[in-house]
Each structure stands twice: as C-alpha cells, then as structure tokens.
Scaffold this motif. Structure first.
Motif, PDB file in Angstrom:
ATOM      1  N   GLU A 522       0.835  -1.208   0.000  1.00  0.00           N
ATOM      2  CA  GLU A 522       0.000   0.000   0.000  1.00  0.00           C
ATOM      3  C   GLU A 522       0.868   1.256   0.000  1.00  0.00           C
ATOM      4  N   ALA A 523       1.920   1.276   0.827  1.00  0.00           N
ATOM      5  CA  ALA A 523       2.823   2.429   0.838  1.00  0.00           C
ATOM      6  C   ALA A 523       3.550   2.548  -0.502  1.00  0.00           C
ATOM      7  N   ASP A 526       0.988   4.010  -2.998  1.00  0.00           N
ATOM      8  CA  ASP A 526       0.693   5.416  -2.714  1.00  0.00           C
ATOM      9  C   ASP A 526       1.869   6.326  -3.057  1.00  0.00           C
ATOM     10  N   THR A 527       3.078   5.822  -2.953  1.00  0.00           N
ATOM     11  CA  THR A 527       4.262   6.656  -3.209  1.00  0.00           C
ATOM     12  C   THR A 527       4.516   6.854  -4.687  1.00  0.00           C
ATOM     13  N   ARG A 659      -7.588  -2.090  -6.302  1.00  0.00           N
ATOM     14  CA  ARG A 659      -7.731  -0.748  -6.881  1.00  0.00           C
ATOM     15  C   ARG A 659      -7.655  -0.904  -8.404  1.00  0.00           C
ATOM     16  N   GLU A 662      -7.430   2.265 -10.972  1.00  0.00           N
ATOM     17  CA  GLU A 662      -6.095   2.841 -11.099  1.00  0.00           C
ATOM     18  C   GLU A 662      -5.163   1.898 -11.863  1.00  0.00           C
TER      19      GLU A 662
END
Length: 918
Positions: A522-523, A526-527, A659, A662
C-alpha cells in the motif's frame, strides 16, 4: 649649299634629337604608370585609392551615409572608373598626336584566361599577380600628381581657422578643396578633426574613414578608427580597421595584441595564437606573448605546438628562469601524461634556482607526477612541508594533490589530505565531506562513508544526488527503516519552499523501491502511483508535440541581429560580422527568410487593396504559441527494463489492493505510450493483468479488449478461452458473434470458439443454431465429453420447441449423445446427474428418479477448481466447505420434487432430511 645642307642636316638632327627626347620622356611616363600598376597589384592587402570625377561631389557621400545608404561599393566603382578614365585619356592623346599606342604586354592578353579577364572587368576586385621580370619598385620622382597653388592656399587657410577655433570659416574652404581635389586625404582628415571638435562624432568618423581609405599607409588614422570602433562596439569594423592598421604599421605590437584579444573573444583560438606568434617574430623575448600563444594552442587542441614555443624559450642559453613559463610547460606535459618530462623541467628549474626554494605550485605538480609514476615516497615529504606553508593558495594546492590521489586510487592519502584541508580551511559547503565519503565507498568501507554523507547533507540539504547515494548505501547496509526516514518528507515541511526535495521524482522512485522490497504494497502504491501517472500523461502529450516546420519571427530576428551589427549612419558597410561559420550561415538564412516574408506580405497587402478588401496584418500568425516538450517527474522510466518491471509491480500491487480502476489506467497508458519500448513479454503480462481485471471486477467491459487479445494470441489455450467466456458471459449488450466468426474462420480446427458460439445461441434460445455449432465441434472432437453433453442437451431443447415435427426422434438422438457422454465419463456422478436432469426435463420421471438414486449412491471426492494461467495459489479453496464437488444435495432436492409431485410426501421429506439438512 653645304651650309644649307649642313644647316638642313643639323636642323633635321635637332628635330630628330628632340623627338627622341620626347619619346624617352613618354616612355619614362609609361614605365612610371606600369610600375605604379605593379605596385598596386603586388600588394595583397593594399587597395586602390579613390579618385573622384570632376562632376562628383565627395561631400554627398557623407550626407547619403547619414540616411543609411550603403556606399562601400560606390567607392570601389569610382576607383575603377577613375583608373580606366586615366588610361583612356593617355591612349587618346597618343592617337591625337598620331603616335602608336603602347604595345600591350604579352602576358596581359596572350596568357590571360577568361577568369583573369573577368577579374579585371569586375570592379572592386584585386587583380591577380602575374609573374614578371623583376623591375624597380615605386614611383619615379615627380610622377605623383601635384595640386595647384589654390588648393594648397585653401588648405593652409582652413588649417589656420581650425587652429583658432573658427570652424564655420574652415568648413566651406575645405568643401571647396574637396571639389577641386577630391582625392586629397588632407582635406577629409581636417574635416574629421573639425567635426570631432564640434562634437559630431558620426561625421568625424566618416571623414576619417575617407582620409584613411585615401591614405591606407597612414597608421595613425587607422589606429584612431580602431579606438572609435571599440567605443561603437562594432566588432566587424574593429577587425577591419585593426587589419588595416597592422598592414600600415606591421611593427606595432600593441595592435597585434589587440587583434589577438579580439580573436580570443571570438573563440578563434588558433588565429589568436598565430597573432601572438607574429609578435614573437618581432620581439622573441616577449614572455607574455609566448605564454598567451601557448595557452591559445592548448585551447585549440595543439599541445605539441604550445610545448614547442615554451621549449624554445626554456632551452635558450643563459636564459633567466621564468617560473610561470616552467609552470605552464609542466602543465602541458602533465596534460599529455608525459610526467617524466614534467619532472625533468621541474628539476632543471630547481637546479637553476640553486639554494632558492621552488614555489609550492611546482612542488605540488611534482608530487602529482611522482604519484602518476607510482612513487608515493615524496607524498610523505609533501605532508610535512605543506604544514609549514603560509601561502593563501595553500588550500588549493592540497585539494589539487588530494583529487589527483583519489583519481589514481590512492584513497588513503586522499582521505588524509582532505582531513588536513578541513582542519585548515574548514568545509562550508560540504564538498570535502562528500569527497571523503566517496573515497570510503571506493575502498568498500560503506559504514565509514555514512557519517560523512550525513555531514555533507547537512550543508546541502536540497542536493538530490547526495540523498540518493546515501539511500543506496543504507540499503546495502540493510538499514531500510533509516532509508525510509531519510527519503520521507520531514514532519514540519517548509510549505513556502518552491521545489522541496521530497517531491522530486527520483526521491519518490527510490522510496517506492524500498517499500516494494519490504512488502509494504500500500505504501509502495501510494508513493509511486501519482508520479508514474503524471509521467505517462506528460509522455503522451510530448508524443503529440510535432517539430516546428518553420521558425517564428522572433527567432529569425534574433538570428539576423548578427548581420545587422553595422551602424546605418556609417559610411562603410559590408564588414564581415563576428561569429562562427554556423552562426553566420544561420543568420544569412534568417535574413533571407525575413526578406521573403516581407515581400510576400507586401504582395498580399497590394492584392487586398486592389480587390477593395480591408488589409489585416498577419504578424500574429507567426507568433502563435506552440507546445513545448515537458520534463516528466520520472524521465527515462519507460526506456529501461527496470522501469518496465516497476510498472508491472505497481499493477500487481494495485490488483492485490483491489484498486482496479487505477491499475487499468496505468495499463492503458503504458501500452499506449511505451508500445515501442516494451518487450513482447512485458506487453503480454500487462494484457494478462488487464484480462484479470475484467475477470475480477463487476463491470468487465473495460478489460474486454485485453481478453480478446489473449485468445487471439493463444487460440488453442483452453484457459484463455475459459477466461474469455467468463468475461463475456457477464457483459451485457457487448458480446458480438462477429469476433467468434472471425476466430472460427481463422482457425477452423479450433474447438473452443465453436463451443462458445453454441453457448451464446443456447443463451438466447436459438437451439437450432446452437446444435449446428455443437455438431461442428463434435466432428472435430467426437470423444470430448463436454461436446457430447452440449449436443445432447441442445437436441433435447430443440425437441421441446413448437416448430419441430419429429420431436421423438430428436429426443432419442439427444439421449444417444448423453449416453455416449455417460460412457466417456465412465458413469461418473456428474454424468449420472446430467442424464437424470435430462430425463427430468422431458418428463420421464421414472428414469430420472433411478438416475438420481444412482447419484446418491456414489460418494464423490473433492476436486481442485480449474484456475486461469495468471492465477496463483489463491485462498479460494480454503474458503470452500468440504464436499463442494459432491452432488448429493442437488440430486436429493430434484428427487424430492419428483416424490412430492407423485404424492410420496413422506419419502420426499425423508430424502431432504437425509441429504439437505445442515
């Protein structure tokens, strides 16, 4: 009689003698004219003097020059016409006296080529020198034109008026002199002085130019024009006047220094070096010219020539040692890696100085030369001597030696010197800390480098390269958490900062890789997702930017400025502008394009006015803003394999996080933007991920194209067709039989598209078309249990319709295929259930009940559910309860319906209680 005869003979002899003397005078005049022409022809840089006609007013040239009229070629034309007129008059005089004209030289006509004749006819062009027998140079005494007493008197009066400051009285007198003797340079010179005193600089310059042009061997006039050209910043005119002044005074070293400096500023280093060498030809002992010539040769890539110039000075007997020359010579040898020669000159300088100590700069170079030769012993002496040095350049010398040691791999010595330098001058910008850290990295001691990287980063917080290098070192040391802290935005970030370092794409990329390696999906997503998405968008826009077919007018004007350097009020135009060959070519093309645009605009304007239309300027059409290529956050990401793998990892991470929107956006943009850069393997993997999105999401229409592509690439793969059918079965109003028809036509021996087409017709109750497709598949694979099942069911469904007449025959044929299916499946539980269900459907409940009972009598083990190629070991089977492959519940429920309908309620209840109770 004798007296008469004698007198007559003496009279005839006197006439003959007089004619011979007159002929001799004429021959002397001809020789003077010829020698004058030879002197003009043999000088390469000399030009004809201007000779004005009687009807020409030279003062008009000054007035016309103020209006911007180019008159340089008019002077050339007047000069040529004056010379031709003088020869015509001399020839006409001889003809009038009845004398033969001068015999032309043989090499003037017989040996002349067409090219030479054209050169003589074109005014302003120097005639080619012809080989002649050596003759006496110069004019004979008295051959120059003498001016009248009136001209001399007027010049004298004008000079007196100028000396007394009566300029208004002097100007008319000099104007009369110009009309009487237009080729006299003194009048123009005096007019230039008068206008200079009056403050009219432009007229003064123009008159001085005329005076210098009429007396080209007067260096004072050209030198004055040189200084004025410098004030005007007219580099073209400056170069022209410098060349003329040098021609007039070849021994003036100052002029040669000036032209060498101008050539250096123009970037013509070789010409500048040659100019300095001309100074050395006059004054060989000029050390400054020698050093500058060597530096110029060094800049233009001719080190051997530079070394030769310095060697000539150093090797002179009894020459005084010039340490600056030795230093430059040693540097040149070091550039050529000739360190032995460099050391030889240093030792020679040491011996020449005797007990005097060499400067630290030469000692520094000596240490570097020894290091290049593998001799590190002098380095220890250098460490001791440098501590005692008090020169302000001490830090520069230490840094130079330390950098040389680092480049040679002597990192221990380099670190020691960097530490010494830090103690002496400190490290205000962090560069010394960075050099020490890089030395430790080269020595494979990353742990020692980390503190120095942090010290350098404290001085240069916004330096992206240092932060990325430190992050790589921390990752190698296994300090991922510390790397995340290093690359993450600070908690109290400065919002006013225009471009904070934590928003840099390279920083985000490095941080995302750390998150990926640690499994923090997830990180990671998101990055990197925002930067990657923006990169794909910008790259897509950059692909639409077309190269400009024509340059805008602003660019053309900027380029043409190079040719417009001459001042319009100057009497001379046409000086060669200062610039490189490429710049001059661009400027010429730009000027030509601007002239063409101006002429086209004038024609359009005239046509519009003639047609009675209102003319509108078209200047705006050339200034329309055009799109420029933008820099993406992650430049070059789509051009390397590492970037492609990062995109795949991001898509898989987004799929794991569900997701899908995306993920699908990244897949679509990547395949569109980087289609040529991606390998076929990466493309297939991305399309498989797109097909997985279509299979996993509730609205599979976005991934339908990827599923179609997969079956096109793998037409004989049952897994691909299973994925296709699962996606298609959930798409409303999107399924098209055209695609299946194309697939069946392309691969006639491929069964899956035929079967899926039959399923499609079955779903819309077109059982006859479905039976046709199933029977076609049966011809290809008669032992396929699925095909036999589909044929049997389709025939039974067809028999249940209203349009078929021989229904019983169709039912029997259907059950024949079902029993064949039962035989192929070896009476499996699934086959028995399907046969029972078919009997149940046609109303043969007795046979249906018997087969349901057979199903209940068989215990079926659980079988793994088939997966698609991209599906790994999922947890789907762990969520299923045991017995998910057993059909007891389905068969019991259908059997209870038969019992209930036949009136056996207790039996129906007992069946449900035994098999359908939780």
């Amino acid at each position: 009689m004798e007296i008469g005869e004698g007198g007559g003979s003496r009279h005839g002899e006197e006439e003959r003698r007089g004619d011979e003397e007159e002929q001799e005078k004429e021959n002397e005049e001809d020789v003077a004219v010829e020698e004058e022409e030879e002197e003009e022809e043999e000088g390469d840089d000399e030009e004809y003097a201007i000779e004005f006609d009687e009807e020409t007013n030279p003062l008009d040239f000054i007035e016309e020059a103020a209006d911007g009229v180019e008159l340089y070629q008019q002077f050339e034309r007047l000069e040529y016409e004056a010379l031709a007129e003088r020869k015509r008059k001399a020839l006409q005089d001889r003809i009038d006296r009845g004398e033969p004209s001068k015999k032309p030289r043989r090499d003037e006509f017989l040996g002349a080529t067409m090219e030479e004749i054209n050169e003589m006819m074109n005014f302003g062009m120097r005639r080619r020198n012809r080989s002649r027998a050596p003759k006496k140079r110069g004019r004979k005494k008295g051959s120059r034109n003498k001016f009248t007493h009136e001209v001399s008197r007027k010049i004298g009066d004008a000079t007196l008026h100028y000396a007394s400051g009566d300029y208004e009285e002097a100007i008319p007198l000099l104007e009369e002199v110009v009309l009487l003797a237009p080729n006299l340079p003194d009048a123009y010179h005096l007019l230039g002085l008068i206008y200079e005193a009056m403050g009219d600089r432009m007229k003064a310059i123009n008159f001085h130019i005329l005076a210098a042009y009429l007396s080209p061997k007067d260096p004072s006039l050209w030198k004055k024009l040189v200084s004025w050209s410098i004030e005007q910043k007219n580099s073209g005119q400056l170069m022209y006047c410098l060349k003329k002044a040098i021609t007039a005074d070849p021994n003036d070293v100052g002029l040669k220094f000036d032209i060498a400096l101008l050539q250096f500023e123009m970037g013509e280093y070789k010409k500048a070096a040659e100019s300095y060498e001309q100074i050395l030809e006059i004054y060989p002992a000029n050390i400054e010219a020698r050093k500058m010539a060597s530096k110029m040769y060094r800049k233009c890539g001719l080190p051997d020539r530079a070394i030769s110039l310095l060697e000539d000075h150093v090797n002179l007997p009894n020459s005084k040692v010039d340490l600056n020359v030795v230093d430059l010579l040693v540097s040149l040898y070091m550039d050529k890696n000739a360190h032995n020669e460099a050391l030889r000159h240093i030792e020679n300088a040491r011996l020449a100085l005797g007990f005097e100590k060499l400067p630290a700069s030469l000692n520094t170079k000596a240490i570097i030369c020894h290091a290049h030769l593998g001799e590190m012993e002098p380095a220890e002496v250098f460490f001791q001597d440098i501590q005692m040095e008090n020169s302000p350049a001490k830090g520069d010398w230490i840094l130079e030696v330390a950098d040389s040691f680092a480049s040679l791999g002597q990192y221990d010595y380099a670190v020691k010197l960097y530490s010494t330098l830090e103690e002496i001058v400190g490290d205000k910008n962090g560069k010394l800390y960075l050099k020490v850290a890089q030395c430790y990295i080269s020595m494979k001691e990353s742990g020692k480098a980390i503190p120095f990287f942090y010290k350098a980063l404290s001085k240069m917080e916004d330096d992206i390269a240092i932060r990325l290098t430190l992050a790589s070192v921390l990752v190698e040391e296994g300090k991922e958490d510390e790397t995340i802290i290093l690359l993450s935005p600070p908690k109290s970030s400065d919002i006013a900062q225009s471009k904070p370092w934590w928003l840099n794409g390279k920083i985000k990329l490095q941080l995302a890789k750390v998150y990926r390696d640690k499994g923090m999906l997830e990180a990671f997503a998101d990055t990197i997702f925002p930067s990657l998405r923006e990169t794909l968008i910008i790259e897509s826009m950059n692909q639409k930017v077309r190269p400009a077919k024509k340059l805008p007018k602003t660019v053309l004007f900027e380029r043409a400025k190079l040719l417009g350097e001459q001042q319009p009020q100057n009497i001379f135009h046409g000086f060669k502008p200062i610039g490189t060959t490429a710049e001059l070519a661009k400027a010429a093309r730009a000027k030509k394009l601007l002239q063409k645009k101006a002429s086209l605009r004038a024609e359009r304007k005239a046509a519009a006015i003639a047609a009675g239309l209102e003319w509108q300027s078209e200047d705006s059409e050339d200034e329309t803003p055009r799109k420029e290529i933008q820099e993406p956050p992650l430049p070059g990401l789509l051009m390397n394999m590492e970037g492609h793998q990062l995109i795949l990892d991001l898509c898989k991470a987004l799929a794991s996080l569900k997701r899908y929107r995306e993920e699908l956006e990244i897949i679509n943009r990547t395949l569109k933007v980087a289609n040529n850069a991606l390998s076929e393997e990466k493309k297939e993997e991305l399309r498989s991920l797109g097909a997985q999105i279509a299979y996993s999401t509730g609205d599979p229409k976005h991934g339908y194209n990827y599923v179609r592509h997969i079956v096109q690439q793998h037409p004989y793969s049952n897994a691909a067709w299973n994925c296709f059918y699962k996606v298609v079965s959930r798409v409303e109003n999107r399924f098209s039989g055209k695609f299946l028809n194309r697939m069946k036509a392309a691969w006639r021996d491929c069964v899956p598209p035929i079967v899926i087409s039959g399923h499609h017709f079955t779903a819309i109750s077109q059982h006859q078309a479905a039976t046709r497709d199933y029977l076609e598949a049966y011809k290809l694979q008669p032992d396929n249990p699925l095909i036999n099942l589909c044929v049997g069911i389709s025939l039974i469904n067809l028999a249940l319709g209203f349009r078929l007449q021989n229904k019983h025959q169709c039912v029997v044929q259907g059950f024949a295929f079902l029993y064949n299916y039962l035989r192929i499946c070896d009476n499996s539980q699934e086959a028995l259930y399907n046969v029972a269900r078919a009997y149940h459907q046609v109303g043969l409940v007795t046979l249906a009940a018997a087969y349901y009972e057979k199903v209940l009598a068989i215990k079926e083990e659980d079988h793994p559910i088939p997966k698609l190629p991209y599906e790994g070991s999922s947890t789907r089977e762990k969520d299923l309860r045991p017995g998910y492959s057993n059909l007891h519940r389905e068969a019991a429920y259908n059997l209870h319906l038969i019992y209930k309908k036949s009136g056996a309620t207790d039996l129906a209840r007992q069946v449900l209680k035994n098999y359908c109770t939780v």
